[in-house]
Design a protein around this motif. Structure first.
Motif, mmCIF file in Angstrom:
data_model
loop_
_atom_site.group_PDB
_atom_site.id
_atom_site.type_symbol
_atom_site.label_atom_id
_atom_site.label_comp_id
_atom_site.label_asym_id
_atom_site.label_seq_id
_atom_site.Cartn_x
_atom_site.Cartn_y
_atom_site.Cartn_z
ATOM 1 N N SER A 1 0.821 -1.211 0.000
ATOM 2 C CA SER A 1 0.000 0.000 0.000
ATOM 3 C C SER A 1 0.856 1.263 0.000
ATOM 4 O O SER A 1 0.345 2.363 -0.225
ATOM 5 C CB SER A 1 -0.923 0.007 1.221
ATOM 6 O OG SER A 1 -0.165 0.068 2.415
ATOM 7 N N LEU A 2 2.162 1.124 0.229
ATOM 8 C CA LEU A 2 3.058 2.273 0.267
ATOM 9 C C LEU A 2 3.944 2.363 -0.968
ATOM 10 O O LEU A 2 4.820 3.216 -1.034
ATOM 11 C CB LEU A 2 3.950 2.195 1.507
ATOM 12 C CG LEU A 2 3.232 2.037 2.855
ATOM 13 C CD1 LEU A 2 4.243 1.848 3.968
ATOM 14 C CD2 LEU A 2 2.345 3.233 3.142
ATOM 15 N N SER B 1 3.466 3.398 -3.942
ATOM 16 C CA SER B 1 3.363 4.603 -4.765
ATOM 17 C C SER B 1 4.008 5.821 -4.122
ATOM 18 O O SER B 1 4.119 6.866 -4.762
ATOM 19 C CB SER B 1 1.891 4.906 -5.053
ATOM 20 O OG SER B 1 1.193 5.150 -3.839
ATOM 21 N N LEU B 2 4.423 5.710 -2.886
ATOM 22 C CA LEU B 2 5.042 6.836 -2.188
ATOM 23 C C LEU B 2 6.546 6.853 -2.433
ATOM 24 O O LEU B 2 7.176 5.806 -2.547
ATOM 25 C CB LEU B 2 4.762 6.737 -0.687
ATOM 26 C CG LEU B 2 3.286 6.712 -0.280
ATOM 27 C CD1 LEU B 2 3.158 6.589 1.232
ATOM 28 C CD2 LEU B 2 2.571 7.956 -0.770
ATOM 29 N N PRO B 3 7.146 8.046 -2.508
ATOM 30 C CA PRO B 3 8.590 8.162 -2.781
ATOM 31 C C PRO B 3 9.411 7.860 -1.526
ATOM 32 O O PRO B 3 10.078 8.732 -0.960
ATOM 33 C CB PRO B 3 8.750 9.615 -3.232
ATOM 34 C CG PRO B 3 7.660 10.337 -2.502
ATOM 35 C CD PRO B 3 6.492 9.383 -2.429
ATOM 36 N N LEU B 4 9.380 6.596 -1.086
ATOM 37 C CA LEU B 4 10.090 6.192 0.115
ATOM 38 C C LEU B 4 11.225 5.246 -0.238
ATOM 39 O O LEU B 4 11.065 4.364 -1.083
ATOM 40 C CB LEU B 4 9.134 5.487 1.088
ATOM 41 C CG LEU B 4 7.946 6.304 1.603
ATOM 42 C CD1 LEU B 4 7.007 5.422 2.397
ATOM 43 C CD2 LEU B 4 8.428 7.465 2.450
ATOM 44 N N THR B 5 12.358 5.453 0.397
ATOM 45 C CA THR B 5 13.465 4.516 0.225
ATOM 46 C C THR B 5 13.200 3.251 1.049
ATOM 47 O O THR B 5 12.312 3.218 1.897
ATOM 48 C CB THR B 5 14.789 5.152 0.679
ATOM 49 O OG1 THR B 5 14.721 5.417 2.088
ATOM 50 C CG2 THR B 5 15.043 6.455 -0.059
ATOM 51 N N ARG B 6 14.005 2.208 0.775
ATOM 52 C CA ARG B 6 13.843 0.979 1.537
ATOM 53 C C ARG B 6 14.074 1.233 3.021
ATOM 54 O O ARG B 6 13.366 0.709 3.877
ATOM 55 C CB ARG B 6 14.813 -0.079 1.029
ATOM 56 C CG ARG B 6 14.608 -1.436 1.696
ATOM 57 C CD ARG B 6 15.798 -2.346 1.541
ATOM 58 N NE ARG B 6 16.201 -2.550 0.167
ATOM 59 C CZ ARG B 6 17.361 -2.134 -0.321
ATOM 60 N NH1 ARG B 6 18.192 -1.474 0.447
ATOM 61 N NH2 ARG B 6 17.685 -2.368 -1.570
ATOM 62 N N ARG B 7 15.085 2.037 3.336
ATOM 63 C CA ARG B 7 15.382 2.338 4.743
ATOM 64 C C ARG B 7 14.207 3.061 5.401
ATOM 65 O O ARG B 7 13.839 2.753 6.532
ATOM 66 C CB ARG B 7 16.640 3.192 4.833
ATOM 67 C CG ARG B 7 17.016 3.579 6.256
ATOM 68 C CD ARG B 7 18.264 4.448 6.285
ATOM 69 N NE ARG B 7 18.582 4.859 7.644
ATOM 70 C CZ ARG B 7 19.579 5.688 7.959
ATOM 71 N NH1 ARG B 7 20.347 6.172 6.994
ATOM 72 N NH2 ARG B 7 19.803 6.012 9.220
ATOM 73 N N THR C 1 5.956 -9.749 5.425
ATOM 74 C CA THR C 1 6.387 -9.295 4.103
ATOM 75 C C THR C 1 6.721 -10.477 3.207
ATOM 76 O O THR C 1 6.353 -10.510 2.031
ATOM 77 C CB THR C 1 7.617 -8.374 4.234
ATOM 78 O OG1 THR C 1 7.307 -7.267 5.065
ATOM 79 C CG2 THR C 1 8.038 -7.858 2.862
ATOM 80 N N PHE C 2 7.416 -11.464 3.764
ATOM 81 C CA PHE C 2 7.812 -12.640 2.990
ATOM 82 C C PHE C 2 6.593 -13.433 2.532
ATOM 83 O O PHE C 2 6.559 -13.947 1.402
ATOM 84 C CB PHE C 2 8.728 -13.512 3.845
ATOM 85 C CG PHE C 2 9.204 -14.758 3.155
ATOM 86 C CD1 PHE C 2 10.180 -14.697 2.172
ATOM 87 C CD2 PHE C 2 8.677 -15.992 3.493
ATOM 88 C CE1 PHE C 2 10.614 -15.846 1.532
ATOM 89 C CE2 PHE C 2 9.103 -17.146 2.859
ATOM 90 C CZ PHE C 2 10.082 -17.077 1.875
ATOM 91 N N LEU C 3 5.577 -13.549 3.401
ATOM 92 C CA LEU C 3 4.383 -14.340 3.083
ATOM 93 C C LEU C 3 3.230 -13.481 2.576
ATOM 94 O O LEU C 3 2.113 -13.986 2.467
ATOM 95 C CB LEU C 3 3.923 -15.111 4.327
ATOM 96 C CG LEU C 3 4.909 -16.134 4.904
ATOM 97 C CD1 LEU C 3 4.341 -16.755 6.169
ATOM 98 C CD2 LEU C 3 5.219 -17.214 3.884
ATOM 99 N N GLY C 4 3.512 -12.211 2.284
ATOM 100 C CA GLY C 4 2.444 -11.298 1.903
ATOM 101 C C GLY C 4 1.616 -11.770 0.723
ATOM 102 O O GLY C 4 0.387 -11.751 0.743
ATOM 103 N N GLY C 5 2.289 -12.238 -0.336
ATOM 104 C CA GLY C 5 1.555 -12.700 -1.514
ATOM 105 C C GLY C 5 0.665 -13.879 -1.215
ATOM 106 O O GLY C 5 -0.478 -13.949 -1.658
ATOM 107 N N ALA C 6 1.182 -14.835 -0.442
ATOM 108 C CA ALA C 6 0.387 -16.018 -0.101
ATOM 109 C C ALA C 6 -0.787 -15.653 0.798
ATOM 110 O O ALA C 6 -1.879 -16.225 0.687
ATOM 111 C CB ALA C 6 1.273 -17.053 0.587
ATOM 112 N N VAL D 1 8.999 -7.964 -3.075
ATOM 113 C CA VAL D 1 7.577 -7.571 -3.090
ATOM 114 C C VAL D 1 7.366 -6.274 -3.851
ATOM 115 O O VAL D 1 6.409 -6.140 -4.621
ATOM 116 C CB VAL D 1 7.063 -7.433 -1.645
ATOM 117 C CG1 VAL D 1 5.686 -6.782 -1.619
ATOM 118 C CG2 VAL D 1 7.002 -8.800 -0.972
ATOM 119 N N LEU D 2 8.261 -5.314 -3.675
ATOM 120 C CA LEU D 2 8.064 -3.998 -4.257
ATOM 121 C C LEU D 2 8.769 -3.819 -5.584
ATOM 122 O O LEU D 2 8.732 -2.736 -6.147
ATOM 123 C CB LEU D 2 8.536 -2.921 -3.264
ATOM 124 C CG LEU D 2 7.866 -2.957 -1.889
ATOM 125 C CD1 LEU D 2 8.428 -1.844 -0.999
ATOM 126 C CD2 LEU D 2 6.360 -2.785 -2.032
#
Length: 247
Positions: A80-81, A83-89, A149-154, A246-247
């Motif tokens: 959900s984030l 589209s926002l201009p956020l770095t991985r950190r 995050t790892f299981l997000g798709g499942a 994921v991203l």
């Protein structure tokens, strides 16, 4: 952001207000109970073992409850984030901060604070205990975020929703299953035996460092603190790779 999501998700209906009040009461009760359970270790010969068992319960909760509540209105999904201009950190710091705003973090922090009180024995031990408590809270938060995050798709699939529903029933039945699995009367030897097994789990090394210093084993406590940092770094790297995928 998480507090804003929570505030705007409240529509003022009666059942929702009642649910929020009940959740607040249960959170307050669990927070006080966690603090008292670990702080009372000072008055017991099996105090370190009790602290380890309580910490193991917390880690298990952090591994299961975020998966059950994945996608709820008060949790932040990395997708959900996107589209926002956020770095991985920035994403990792923000999501960690969001995880620290909620009932789970309050209960965990209070429980580990009680462990500091229950195992404290001097100025040096207090430093180690505080460091171990902070590391244990961070390990719980990071492992929960990395796993979701790892299981997000499942978890977004239909099968994932079915598994989450099954997990809810298992969580409800877990106390009864534990009661049937345990002997009729649990003594100190049983608690110590379980604590020894739990202490070998890397996710519980911060608590093991705390119990080691409580048992006057500073060398073992220092090794466990360093090992806990290694575990935390490994979890952060796993989370980072999962976010990239994921991203």
């Amino acid at each position: 952001l998480r507090l804003r999501l929570l505030r705007h998700s409240i529509d003022g209906s009666g059942p929702q207000i009642i649910g929020i009040v009940v959740l607040a009461v249960l959170t307050g009760f669990a927070t006080v109970a966690g603090f008292v359970a670990t702080a009372s270790a000072r008055a017991s010969d099996d105090g370190p073992a009790i602290v380890m068992v309580v910490a193991a319960s917390l880690v298990l909760a952090w591994l299961t409850f975020p998966l059950v509540g994945f996608g709820s209105g008060t949790s932040l999904d990395p997708r959900s984030l996107v589209s926002l201009p956020l770095t991985r950190r920035q994403l990792m710091v923000g999501l960690s901060a969001a995880a620290l705003v909620g009932p789970g973090a309050a209960i965990t922090a209070a429980t580990m604070a009680g462990a500091v009180v229950g195992l404290a024995g001097g100025a040096v031990s207090l430093v180690v205990l505080v460091a171990g408590a902070v590391e244990q809270v961070l390990v719980c938060v990071v492992v929960a975020r990395a796993l979701t995050t790892f299981l997000g798709g499942a978890l977004r699939s239909r099968r994932g929703r079915d598994l989450r529903l099954l997990a809810v029933f298992l969580i409800v039945l877990l106390p009864q299953l534990v009661r049937f699995a345990l002997p009729g009367r649990v003594n100190g030897a049983d608690v110590r035996s379980f604590a020894d097994v739990a202490a070998t789990v890397p996710l519980l090394w911060p608590t093991r460092a705390m119990t080691s210093i409580g048992e006057d084993r500073p060398g073992s406590a220092l090794i466990m603190l360093i090992g806990s940092l290694v575990v935390l770094v490994a979890l952060l790297l796993w989370w980072q790779l999962s976010l990239d995928r994921v991203l």
